[in-house]
Design a protein around this motif. Sequence first.
Motif, mmCIF file in Angstrom:
data_model
loop_
_atom_site.group_PDB
_atom_site.id
_atom_site.type_symbol
_atom_site.label_atom_id
_atom_site.label_comp_id
_atom_site.label_asym_id
_atom_site.label_seq_id
_atom_site.Cartn_x
_atom_site.Cartn_y
_atom_site.Cartn_z
ATOM 1 N N LEU A 26 37.046 -10.893 5.749
ATOM 2 C CA LEU A 26 36.503 -12.098 5.932
ATOM 3 C C LEU A 26 36.169 -12.381 7.110
ATOM 4 C CD1 LEU A 26 35.912 -15.103 4.562
ATOM 5 C CD2 LEU A 26 38.376 -15.594 5.509
ATOM 6 N N LEU A 27 36.928 -12.148 7.946
ATOM 7 C CA LEU A 27 36.553 -12.265 9.506
ATOM 8 C C LEU A 27 35.313 -11.759 9.983
ATOM 9 C CD1 LEU A 27 40.305 -12.653 10.853
ATOM 10 C CD2 LEU A 27 38.786 -14.460 10.346
ATOM 11 N N TRP A 32 31.317 -15.798 7.323
ATOM 12 C CA TRP A 32 32.349 -16.352 8.239
ATOM 13 C C TRP A 32 31.768 -16.201 9.763
ATOM 14 C CZ3 TRP A 32 36.706 -18.892 7.778
ATOM 15 C CH2 TRP A 32 37.703 -19.013 9.087
ATOM 16 N N SER A 40 34.656 -23.534 10.742
ATOM 17 C CA SER A 40 35.845 -22.658 10.329
ATOM 18 C C SER A 40 37.255 -23.340 10.354
ATOM 19 C CB SER A 40 35.938 -21.376 11.403
ATOM 20 O OG SER A 40 36.108 -21.882 12.861
ATOM 21 N N LEU A 102 32.024 -20.273 0.278
ATOM 22 C CA LEU A 102 33.493 -20.113 0.610
ATOM 23 C C LEU A 102 34.121 -21.443 0.077
ATOM 24 C CD1 LEU A 102 33.808 -19.225 4.475
ATOM 25 C CD2 LEU A 102 34.484 -17.825 2.285
ATOM 26 N N TYR A 121 37.668 -18.023 -1.588
ATOM 27 C CA TYR A 121 37.941 -16.939 -0.974
ATOM 28 C C TYR A 121 39.454 -16.814 -1.428
ATOM 29 C CZ TYR A 121 40.782 -14.965 2.590
ATOM 30 O OH TYR A 121 41.603 -13.900 3.229
#
Length: 124
Positions: A26-27, A32, A40, A102, A121
């Motif tokens: 994800l990061l 993202w 975020s 997301l 997510y």
Amino acid sequence: MGKQIRIPNYSGGKDKTGGIMLTWSLLRSASWCSLTDFESKHFIYLYGRLTFGKIKVKGKKQYIATNNGEIEVSHKTLMRDLKTNSKATVVNSQNKLIKVGLLKLTREGSHKISNMYKILYGGD
């Protein structure tokens, strides 16, 4: 293995050091990486409002979100907890999280009814 990010517990519970796990996939994802710091932070705040329950799957205990799709929070609460004075910032952030996939809006609030959200997510 994911990266643990510490977030404040906004629910008023006894544990003030709650954290969430975000995976490296994800990061490092384009979704993202396209987010601003505020967006975020908005996602992490909503993810932190999930409650988890234990279930057994094939003899192993797993945690699943019991209220995903029912995360209810007003723009006023988001503005207070995310420390912004602009409702437009919160709405723009919400729209960006929906656009990148997301977040999903399960109920649009009006007057005295808050928005409801679903986190898309899975943390896998």
